[in-house]
Design a protein around this motif. Structure first.
Motif, PDB file in Angstrom:
ATOM      1  N   ASN A 123      58.990  40.687  27.639  1.00  0.00           N
ATOM      2  CA  ASN A 123      60.406  40.378  27.826  1.00  0.00           C
ATOM      3  C   ASN A 123      60.614  39.516  29.081  1.00  0.00           C
ATOM      4  OD1 ASN A 123      63.140  40.379  27.300  1.00  0.00           O
ATOM      5  ND2 ASN A 123      63.501  42.347  28.309  1.00  0.00           N
ATOM      6  N   LEU A 124      59.894  38.438  29.128  1.00  0.00           N
ATOM      7  CA  LEU A 124      59.931  37.574  30.309  1.00  0.00           C
ATOM      8  C   LEU A 124      61.269  36.864  30.434  1.00  0.00           C
ATOM      9  CD1 LEU A 124      56.311  36.218  29.993  1.00  0.00           C
ATOM     10  CD2 LEU A 124      57.220  37.422  31.990  1.00  0.00           C
ATOM     11  N   SER A 125      61.638  36.623  31.681  1.00  0.00           N
ATOM     12  CA  SER A 125      62.869  35.893  31.984  1.00  0.00           C
ATOM     13  C   SER A 125      62.532  34.733  32.913  1.00  0.00           C
ATOM     14  CB  SER A 125      63.887  36.818  32.628  1.00  0.00           C
ATOM     15  OG  SER A 125      63.491  37.119  33.952  1.00  0.00           O
ATOM     16  N   PRO A 126      63.432  33.758  33.021  1.00  0.00           N
ATOM     17  CA  PRO A 126      63.156  32.634  33.932  1.00  0.00           C
ATOM     18  C   PRO A 126      62.864  33.080  35.369  1.00  0.00           C
ATOM     19  CG  PRO A 126      64.936  32.065  32.460  1.00  0.00           C
ATOM     20  CD  PRO A 126      64.628  33.514  32.208  1.00  0.00           C
ATOM     21  N   GLU A 127      63.386  34.236  35.745  1.00  0.00           N
ATOM     22  CA  GLU A 127      63.132  34.739  37.100  1.00  0.00           C
ATOM     23  C   GLU A 127      61.666  35.143  37.306  1.00  0.00           C
ATOM     24  OE1 GLU A 127      67.087  34.256  36.418  1.00  0.00           O
ATOM     25  OE2 GLU A 127      65.846  35.652  35.256  1.00  0.00           O
ATOM     26  N   ASP A 128      60.917  35.255  36.230  1.00  0.00           N
ATOM     27  CA  ASP A 128      59.500  35.578  36.342  1.00  0.00           C
ATOM     28  C   ASP A 128      58.638  34.339  36.550  1.00  0.00           C
ATOM     29  OD1 ASP A 128      60.175  37.944  33.775  1.00  0.00           O
ATOM     30  OD2 ASP A 128      59.783  38.432  35.885  1.00  0.00           O
ATOM     31  N   THR A 129      59.249  33.169  36.519  1.00  0.00           N
ATOM     32  CA  THR A 129      58.510  31.935  36.734  1.00  0.00           C
ATOM     33  C   THR A 129      57.906  31.916  38.126  1.00  0.00           C
ATOM     34  OG1 THR A 129      59.840  30.665  35.166  1.00  0.00           O
ATOM     35  CG2 THR A 129      58.700  29.431  36.906  1.00  0.00           C
ATOM     36  N   TYR A 176      43.514  43.094  50.882  1.00  0.00           N
ATOM     37  CA  TYR A 176      42.849  42.230  49.899  1.00  0.00           C
ATOM     38  C   TYR A 176      41.960  41.213  50.598  1.00  0.00           C
ATOM     39  CZ  TYR A 176      45.891  44.453  46.565  1.00  0.00           C
ATOM     40  OH  TYR A 176      46.506  45.396  45.788  1.00  0.00           O
ATOM     41  N   ASP A 177      40.719  41.207  50.161  1.00  0.00           N
ATOM     42  CA  ASP A 177      39.704  40.405  50.829  1.00  0.00           C
ATOM     43  C   ASP A 177      39.500  39.049  50.176  1.00  0.00           C
ATOM     44  OD1 ASP A 177      38.563  43.528  50.536  1.00  0.00           O
ATOM     45  OD2 ASP A 177      38.515  42.724  52.585  1.00  0.00           O
ATOM     46  N   TYR A 178      39.684  39.002  48.873  1.00  0.00           N
ATOM     47  CA  TYR A 178      39.418  37.777  48.122  1.00  0.00           C
ATOM     48  C   TYR A 178      40.575  37.495  47.177  1.00  0.00           C
ATOM     49  CZ  TYR A 178      34.652  38.249  49.832  1.00  0.00           C
ATOM     50  OH  TYR A 178      33.549  38.356  50.633  1.00  0.00           O
ATOM     51  N   TRP A 179      40.853  36.194  47.033  1.00  0.00           N
ATOM     52  CA  TRP A 179      41.967  35.774  46.187  1.00  0.00           C
ATOM     53  C   TRP A 179      41.495  34.768  45.158  1.00  0.00           C
ATOM     54  CZ3 TRP A 179      47.128  37.375  46.820  1.00  0.00           C
ATOM     55  CH2 TRP A 179      47.345  38.248  47.895  1.00  0.00           C
ATOM     56  N   GLY A 180      42.112  34.832  43.996  1.00  0.00           N
ATOM     57  CA  GLY A 180      41.866  33.819  42.978  1.00  0.00           C
ATOM     58  C   GLY A 180      42.755  32.611  43.201  1.00  0.00           C
ATOM     59  N   GLN A 181      42.616  31.637  42.327  1.00  0.00           N
ATOM     60  CA  GLN A 181      43.302  30.361  42.528  1.00  0.00           C
ATOM     61  C   GLN A 181      44.720  30.351  41.981  1.00  0.00           C
ATOM     62  OE1 GLN A 181      41.615  31.081  39.973  1.00  0.00           O
ATOM     63  NE2 GLN A 181      42.551  30.077  38.220  1.00  0.00           N
ATOM     64  N   GLY A 182      45.084  31.323  41.199  1.00  0.00           N
ATOM     65  CA  GLY A 182      46.439  31.388  40.664  1.00  0.00           C
ATOM     66  C   GLY A 182      46.559  30.743  39.297  1.00  0.00           C
ATOM     67  N   THR A 183      47.511  31.254  38.536  1.00  0.00           N
ATOM     68  CA  THR A 183      47.814  30.684  37.227  1.00  0.00           C
ATOM     69  C   THR A 183      49.334  30.583  37.098  1.00  0.00           C
ATOM     70  OG1 THR A 183      47.404  30.906  34.835  1.00  0.00           O
ATOM     71  CG2 THR A 183      47.746  32.950  36.061  1.00  0.00           C
ATOM     72  N   GLN A 184      49.791  29.451  36.615  1.00  0.00           N
ATOM     73  CA  GLN A 184      51.231  29.177  36.551  1.00  0.00           C
ATOM     74  C   GLN A 184      51.846  29.827  35.317  1.00  0.00           C
ATOM     75  OE1 GLN A 184      53.369  27.198  38.686  1.00  0.00           O
ATOM     76  NE2 GLN A 184      54.929  28.177  37.398  1.00  0.00           N
ATOM     77  N   VAL A 185      52.927  30.541  35.549  1.00  0.00           N
ATOM     78  CA  VAL A 185      53.729  31.092  34.470  1.00  0.00           C
ATOM     79  C   VAL A 185      55.116  30.462  34.552  1.00  0.00           C
ATOM     80  CG1 VAL A 185      54.848  33.173  33.571  1.00  0.00           C
ATOM     81  CG2 VAL A 185      52.467  33.260  34.361  1.00  0.00           C
ATOM     82  N   THR A 186      55.526  29.844  33.473  1.00  0.00           N
ATOM     83  CA  THR A 186      56.842  29.217  33.418  1.00  0.00           C
ATOM     84  C   THR A 186      57.604  29.779  32.228  1.00  0.00           C
ATOM     85  OG1 THR A 186      55.963  27.181  34.382  1.00  0.00           O
ATOM     86  CG2 THR A 186      58.110  27.045  33.298  1.00  0.00           C
ATOM     87  N   LEU A 241      37.245  35.322  41.935  1.00  0.00           N
ATOM     88  CA  LEU A 241      38.251  35.800  40.999  1.00  0.00           C
ATOM     89  C   LEU A 241      38.812  34.612  40.237  1.00  0.00           C
ATOM     90  CD1 LEU A 241      38.635  37.576  43.883  1.00  0.00           C
ATOM     91  CD2 LEU A 241      40.150  38.822  42.365  1.00  0.00           C
ATOM     92  N   GLN A 242      38.867  34.748  38.941  1.00  0.00           N
ATOM     93  CA  GLN A 242      39.369  33.681  38.085  1.00  0.00           C
ATOM     94  C   GLN A 242      40.556  34.207  37.301  1.00  0.00           C
ATOM     95  OE1 GLN A 242      38.086  30.390  37.757  1.00  0.00           O
ATOM     96  NE2 GLN A 242      39.995  30.105  36.633  1.00  0.00           N
ATOM     97  N   ALA A 243      41.716  33.709  37.654  1.00  0.00           N
ATOM     98  CA  ALA A 243      42.931  34.091  36.945  1.00  0.00           C
ATOM     99  C   ALA A 243      43.188  33.103  35.817  1.00  0.00           C
ATOM    100  CB  ALA A 243      44.111  34.117  37.901  1.00  0.00           C
ATOM    101  N   SER A 244      43.620  33.612  34.693  1.00  0.00           N
ATOM    102  CA  SER A 244      43.906  32.755  33.550  1.00  0.00           C
ATOM    103  C   SER A 244      44.976  33.402  32.684  1.00  0.00           C
ATOM    104  CB  SER A 244      42.633  32.519  32.731  1.00  0.00           C
ATOM    105  OG  SER A 244      42.132  33.739  32.226  1.00  0.00           O
ATOM    106  N   GLY A 245      45.456  32.632  31.713  1.00  0.00           N
ATOM    107  CA  GLY A 245      46.415  33.164  30.762  1.00  0.00           C
ATOM    108  C   GLY A 245      47.844  32.723  30.984  1.00  0.00           C
TER     109      GLY A 245
END
Length: 119
Positions: free
Chosen positions: A84-90, A106-116, A3-7
């Motif tokens: 409508n993102l807020s700092p609490e969504d970081t 959940y059997d498989y996990w992606g590496q994660g993508t940072q949202v700030t 799984l590849q998370a991006s964006g």
């Protein structure tokens, strides 16, 4: 299964982001994809999930009005639209696959993508 998370990225409060989770690999049958997030000092929490077979979704109650999950079966990709993102969504946002086709184990996990989200 991979799984590849991006964006992810940096966005101002009130802005929007769309995350993608591309699923690849060899597996049989249907699957479900869930999005989770982990903020510093907080436990990981579920955000949304979608069952690829029929497109049914679950979104965390507190996020329903701002977040939406969708899929493109032809590309084995799931999207998380966040408005409508807020700092609490970081947080670091992760996607995971349930190979039973549900939104449970959940059997498989992606590496994660940072949202700030900046204020």
């Amino acid at each position: 299964v991979q799984l590849q998370a991006s964006g992810g990225g940096l966005v101002q409060a009130g802005g929007s982001l769309r995350l993608s989770c591309a699923v690849s690999g060899s597996f049989d049958g249907d699957y479900g994809i869930g999005w989770f997030r982990k903020a510093p000092g907080k436990v990981r929490g579920g955000v949304a999930c979608i069952r690829m077979r029929d497109g049914t979704t679950d979104v965390a109650y507190s996020l329903k009005e701002r977040f939406d999950i969708s899929r493109d079966n032809s590309k084995n990709t799931v999207f998380l639209q966040m408005n409508n993102l807020s700092p609490e969504d970081t947080a670091v946002y992760y996607c995971a696959a349930d190979l039973d086709g549900n939104c449970a184990g959940y059997d498989y996990w992606g590496q994660g993508t940072q949202v700030t989200v900046s204020s």
